[in-house]
Structure formats: structure tokens, C-alpha cells
Design a protein around this motif. Structure first.
Motif, PDB file in Angstrom:
ATOM      1  N   ILE A   1     -71.734 -35.514   7.205  1.00  0.00           N
ATOM      2  CA  ILE A   1     -72.303 -36.149   8.392  1.00  0.00           C
ATOM      3  C   ILE A   1     -73.582 -36.872   7.973  1.00  0.00           C
ATOM      4  O   ILE A   1     -74.559 -36.244   7.589  1.00  0.00           O
ATOM      5  CB  ILE A   1     -72.620 -35.112   9.484  1.00  0.00           C
ATOM      6  N   GLY A   2     -73.560 -38.191   8.042  1.00  0.00           N
ATOM      7  CA  GLY A   2     -74.746 -38.968   7.721  1.00  0.00           C
ATOM      8  C   GLY A   2     -74.560 -39.863   6.526  1.00  0.00           C
ATOM      9  O   GLY A   2     -74.162 -39.407   5.447  1.00  0.00           O
TER      10      GLY A   2
ATOM     11  N   ILE B   1     -78.926 -41.623   1.835  1.00  0.00           N
ATOM     12  CA  ILE B   1     -78.744 -41.424   0.401  1.00  0.00           C
ATOM     13  C   ILE B   1     -78.175 -40.053   0.064  1.00  0.00           C
ATOM     14  O   ILE B   1     -77.339 -39.924  -0.823  1.00  0.00           O
ATOM     15  CB  ILE B   1     -80.056 -41.687  -0.380  1.00  0.00           C
ATOM     16  N   VAL B   2     -78.577 -39.004   0.778  1.00  0.00           N
ATOM     17  CA  VAL B   2     -78.044 -37.673   0.475  1.00  0.00           C
ATOM     18  C   VAL B   2     -76.570 -37.589   0.828  1.00  0.00           C
ATOM     19  O   VAL B   2     -75.747 -37.099   0.050  1.00  0.00           O
ATOM     20  CB  VAL B   2     -78.850 -36.579   1.207  1.00  0.00           C
ATOM     21  N   GLY B   3     -76.217 -38.077   2.013  1.00  0.00           N
ATOM     22  CA  GLY B   3     -74.822 -38.028   2.423  1.00  0.00           C
ATOM     23  C   GLY B   3     -73.925 -38.850   1.524  1.00  0.00           C
ATOM     24  O   GLY B   3     -72.843 -38.400   1.106  1.00  0.00           O
ATOM     25  N   VAL B   4     -74.357 -40.064   1.196  1.00  0.00           N
ATOM     26  CA  VAL B   4     -73.550 -40.943   0.351  1.00  0.00           C
ATOM     27  C   VAL B   4     -73.397 -40.363  -1.053  1.00  0.00           C
ATOM     28  O   VAL B   4     -72.297 -40.362  -1.619  1.00  0.00           O
ATOM     29  CB  VAL B   4     -74.167 -42.354   0.309  1.00  0.00           C
TER      30      VAL B   4
ATOM     31  N   CYS C   1     -68.843 -39.519   7.716  1.00  0.00           N
ATOM     32  CA  CYS C   1     -68.947 -40.152   9.022  1.00  0.00           C
ATOM     33  C   CYS C   1     -70.393 -40.556   9.275  1.00  0.00           C
ATOM     34  O   CYS C   1     -71.301 -39.721   9.188  1.00  0.00           O
ATOM     35  CB  CYS C   1     -68.482 -39.205  10.131  1.00  0.00           C
ATOM     36  N   GLU C   2     -70.606 -41.812   9.589  1.00  0.00           N
ATOM     37  CA  GLU C   2     -71.933 -42.339   9.894  1.00  0.00           C
ATOM     38  C   GLU C   2     -71.926 -42.926  11.304  1.00  0.00           C
ATOM     39  O   GLU C   2     -71.060 -43.749  11.625  1.00  0.00           O
ATOM     40  CB  GLU C   2     -72.313 -43.410   8.865  1.00  0.00           C
TER      41      GLU C   2
ATOM     42  N   LEU D   1     -74.266 -31.413   6.546  1.00  0.00           N
ATOM     43  CA  LEU D   1     -75.090 -32.141   7.500  1.00  0.00           C
ATOM     44  C   LEU D   1     -76.257 -32.771   6.757  1.00  0.00           C
ATOM     45  O   LEU D   1     -77.162 -32.085   6.291  1.00  0.00           O
ATOM     46  CB  LEU D   1     -75.611 -31.210   8.600  1.00  0.00           C
ATOM     47  N   ALA D   2     -76.213 -34.095   6.632  1.00  0.00           N
ATOM     48  CA  ALA D   2     -77.279 -34.857   5.983  1.00  0.00           C
ATOM     49  C   ALA D   2     -77.733 -35.933   6.960  1.00  0.00           C
ATOM     50  O   ALA D   2     -77.662 -37.126   6.681  1.00  0.00           O
ATOM     51  CB  ALA D   2     -76.790 -35.472   4.674  1.00  0.00           C
ATOM     52  N   GLY D   3     -78.192 -35.485   8.120  1.00  0.00           N
ATOM     53  CA  GLY D   3     -78.449 -36.383   9.239  1.00  0.00           C
ATOM     54  C   GLY D   3     -79.862 -36.889   9.366  1.00  0.00           C
ATOM     55  O   GLY D   3     -80.195 -37.518  10.381  1.00  0.00           O
ATOM     56  N   GLY D   4     -80.726 -36.636   8.383  1.00  0.00           N
ATOM     57  CA  GLY D   4     -82.092 -37.133   8.481  1.00  0.00           C
ATOM     58  C   GLY D   4     -82.790 -36.624   9.728  1.00  0.00           C
ATOM     59  O   GLY D   4     -82.706 -35.440  10.072  1.00  0.00           O
TER      60      GLY D   4
END
Length: 425
Positions: free
Chosen positions: A19-20, A23-26, A42-43, A208-211
Motif C-alpha cells: 500500500i503506497g 520510495i519505500v513501497g516501490v 496499490c497507489e 503499509l508504506a503510506g507516508g
């Protein structure tokens, strides 16, 4: 648009959902895909639409908190590896980062950091006044010295993360933008799926890397973390003479040489802290940092007190704050930026005649100790949280992602994880 030139068919199942799309999610999706693990990212808006494209573009070990320094050292290595695989010019280069000292207090701060981090292989050294002048191609002895890290790097945020996403897709990751995840579902206590605005995706793990959105998402499923958002303001200039090839930090103005020949300029540690309901719930945790930086921090009652980052609840079949605000685009503090620009010219007279080309704002996800959470919450096996990078995310992002993947795969972590645990709060 997707990171690629097409939108993939909507998947109904995978191994891991990220989720997100920062840079962390990618990077998490990239590393999983490289290892052949099915992953869907998913973004809610667009890849790197928020802080991952709005940051300063520094990839630094210099001045890092000792608790995350080893992770940053590993992340710096990963940056080089990733860049060599992309096949695109993202403006990456090992160009050095310099922190200037105009006062004895600033010089002592650098000396203390070097002493406290003596056991780390960061490569930082303290320059004399003469060495500092030589580095800056001047001889007016305006500085008492500088903390210099020759091995530190820079890159263009607006180019780097989208390029990483395209590479992740070539490795097999499925990346879907304009697709908000509404909730995480469990079956018999185990992660079983995520509910998105476009449908359900069965999975075994969720990252979860949603900032800045992470706290809001977690509160809706009953998990509390003391994460808040602060607004940072940044500018870029027109083409300018080269002062250094990399970055120069100073109390009044910090700058980075850009790929387009201008500079990205901002003022260190100056930010706007917006009061929302969560700020009152977590005020005690943030009091030390607010006390330390009260002269540099603006505290405001935000117009969005009950807005997207406020106290909200929704059901999986309801519209979420993530769909209401696809990309958070806060207005920059123009007064602050004008002051920082004037300070930059005073510090570096060769900038005389250079103009401001663009200004922007961004929201930074901050933890009370300015160290991220990389952990699996109690009673939620399979949910890995990677958030609260506190303005350090662009540089340390690949390292955080690598640590997340090691956690997912049950591998020995490359660095100690105790300082990133949720339980420290």
C-alpha cells in the motif's frame, strides 16, 4: 498514469500487497519482484506524487541518527545497485554532501556527531577552514569548517521513484495507481485480503508504506501509532553557477545541485506543524522535539482540522479519505522560502542574479524520535508497517524496503531492528 504506459488487468490474488507508491513501497515491490515473489502495489494517486518527489534529493549518511545510520549505509549501497539496473538517467551520482559550520556551536555539533558515530563506516570527515574554502572554490574564510562525506550521493526525486516503478514492473510487479486500499481483511487471525476501491485482492502479506496517510489508515483498523505530519517548503532556481556538484547544508539555507543546472533550496528543520485531533492525542510524545525546535517550527490550526488526516472512520464499502484526496499538495510557505533564498545568496554570493523558478510544499510523516517504524503490530501477523521516515525517506527508502522484504521472507535482518519497533512508544 501507471508507472508503465498501460494499466494492468485488476488482479484478484497475489502473495503480497504493498500500500503506497512512494520510495519505500516501490522499492519493496521491486525487491520482491526481483526474487520472483508475486506482488501488487496499490497507489491511491500517482507514483511518487507526494513526498517521494517533493524532497530535497539527498542520499546522505552525514548527520544521521546513530540508530538508523547502519541502515542508511546499507541503503546507500542499494542506491548504487538500483541505479545500475534502471536503464534511465535519474540524476544519481556520488557527489558528496557538505555541512557548513559558521559558528563554534555548529562546528561542535559536527565534532560530537563524528565522535558518537566513530564505529560506523560512514566516511565523514571534518574539514578545516582552508579545506572548506577549497571545496567551495573560494578563499574568504567565511566558515570555521565543515562536515564532509565524499561518498554521499544525490538524485532527482521526480525521476528516481517513477523509474524504479517501471523497473519493478519489468521484473513482474503489478502496479496500479488511482486505486486506494480501503481496508485489510483477516481470516482466523491471518491476513487474507485487502479491499480496494476497485475490488478485493486475496493475499498473505500486506506492507503499509503510506507516508503521512499511514496513521489514518491504521486508526481505522484499530491500530494506533504516534505519527504526525509536518509541512516542508522547497524551491528550485533557474540555471546557476556550480558551487558544488552535490549538496551543501547550512543552518539558514541548504542546497543541492540539480540535473537541470539549477539548485533545490530549503531551510533545514523549519516546518509547519498543523494541529489536528491526532496532534492532541500524541502531544506528549512530540513535546521534546517541539521544545527543542520551537524557534524553527510554526504551529498552526490547520484548515483541515477535521480533513483527510483528521479523525475519520469508514467501512470497506465506503469512500475513504484516500479517494477524497488523491495527492496531497499543500501550499508552500512563500515567506520562509524567500528568506531561505536570500540566505542562500548571502552564503554563496555566486548565486547573485539567479531567480526562483518554482516553489512547492510537501507533508513529511514524522515520529516523536524521528526514527521510522518498521514492524509487524501485535495481533496482526502478516501486516508490516514501514512509515514515519521523518524527512529521511528518500535516502534511506531502499534500505527500509530491503528490511521489510527480509521480514516478509523470515530472513536474518541486515541490521538490528530493535530501534524500529512499534513497542518503543
Amino acid at each position: 498514469m501507471s508507472a508503465a504506459s498501460h494499466q494492468p488487468d485488476f488482479p484478484t490474488q497475489t502473495e503480497v500487497v504493498v500500500i503506497g507508491g512512494g520510495i519505500v513501497g516501490v522499492c519493496t515491490a521491486l525487491f520482491l519482484a526481483e526474487q520472483g515473489i508475486p506482488v501488487v502495489l496499490c497507489e491511491k494517486g500517482r507514483i511518487a506524487g507526494e513526498q517521494s518527489s517533493r524532497n530535497w534529493g539527498w542520499i546522505r549518511k552525514a548527520g544521521r541518527d546513530a540508530r538508523e545510520l547502519q541502515l542508511m549505509i546499507e541503503s546507500a549501497r542499494l542506491w548504487g545497485e538500483i541505479n545500475s539496473k534502471l536503464g534511465e538517467d535519474i540524476g544519481y551520482g556520488i557527489r558528496g554532501i557538505t555541512y557548513l559550520a559558521k559558528t563554534e556551536k555548529e562546528l561542535q555539533k559536527h565534532e560530537t556527531w563524528l565522535k558518537d558515530t566513530k564505529g560506523f563506516d560512514h566516511g565523514s570527515v571534518l574539514l578545516s577552514p582552508a579545506e572548506t574554502d577549497h571545496l567551495l572554490k573560494r578563499n574568504d574564510r567565511q566558515f570555521l569548517g565543515a562536515l564532509y562525506t565524499e561518498s554521499d550521493a544525490t538524485a532527482e526525486p521526480s525521476l528516481a521513484v517513477p523509474a524504479m516503478a517501471r523497473y519493478a514492473e519489468r521484473c513482474g510487479a503489478v502496479i496500479i495507481d488511482q486505486c486506494a486500499v480501503r481496508s485489510v481483511e483477516r481470516t482466523a487471525g491471518q491476513i487474507s485480503s485487502v479491499i480496494t476501491e476497485k475490488g478485493e485482492i486475496a493475499c498473505k502479506k500486506v506492507v503499509l508504506a503510506g507516508g503521512v496517510w499511514s496513521r489514518t489508515f491504521l486508526e481505522n483498523i484499530g491500530i494506533s501509532i504516534p505519527q504526525l505530519a509536518v509541512k516542508s517548503s522547497v524551491l528550485r532556481t533557474t540555471v546557476a553557477p556550480e558551487i558544488v556538484a552535490g549538496s551543501v547544508g547550512a543552518t539558514d539555507a541548504s542546497l543541492r545541485r540539480r540535473k537541470d543546472g539549477g539548485y533545490t533550496i530549503a531551510r533545514s528543520n523549519h516546518a509547519e506543524f498543523q494541529l489536528i485531533p491526532a496532534a492532541f492525542r500524541h502531544f506528549a510524545a512530540f513535546l521534546p522535539i517541539l521544545t527543542e525546535r520551537w524557534r524553527m517550527m510554526k504551529i498552526r490550526f490547520g484548515k483541515d482540522f477535521f480533513g483527510p488526516l483528521g479523525h475519520q472512520r469508514w467501512k470497506p464499502d465506503e469512500i475513504t479519505p484516500f479517494e477524497q484526496v488523491r495527492v496531497m499538495d499543500p501550499a508552500p510557505d512563500q515567506k520562509l522560502l524567500n528568506s531561505a533564498f536570500a540566505s542562500a545568496i548571502e552564503l554563496h554570493p555566486r548565486l547573485q542574479g539567479v531567480q526562483i523558478a518554482e516553489t512547492w510544499g510537501g507533508l513529511i510523516d514524522v515520529m516523536p524520535d524521528e526514527v521510522p517504524i518498521i514492524d509487524e503490530p501485535k495481533d496482526w501477523p502478516g501486516l508490516v508497517i514501514a512509515t514515519g521516515l521523518s524527512g529521511h525517506g528518500f535516502g534511506i527508502g531502499p534500505g527500509v524496503a530491503k528490511l521489510v522484504v527480509q521480514h516478509i521472507r523470515g530472513e536474518k535482518p541486515m541490521v538490528s531492528t530493535k530501534d524500529f519497533a512499534m513497542g518503543r512508544f
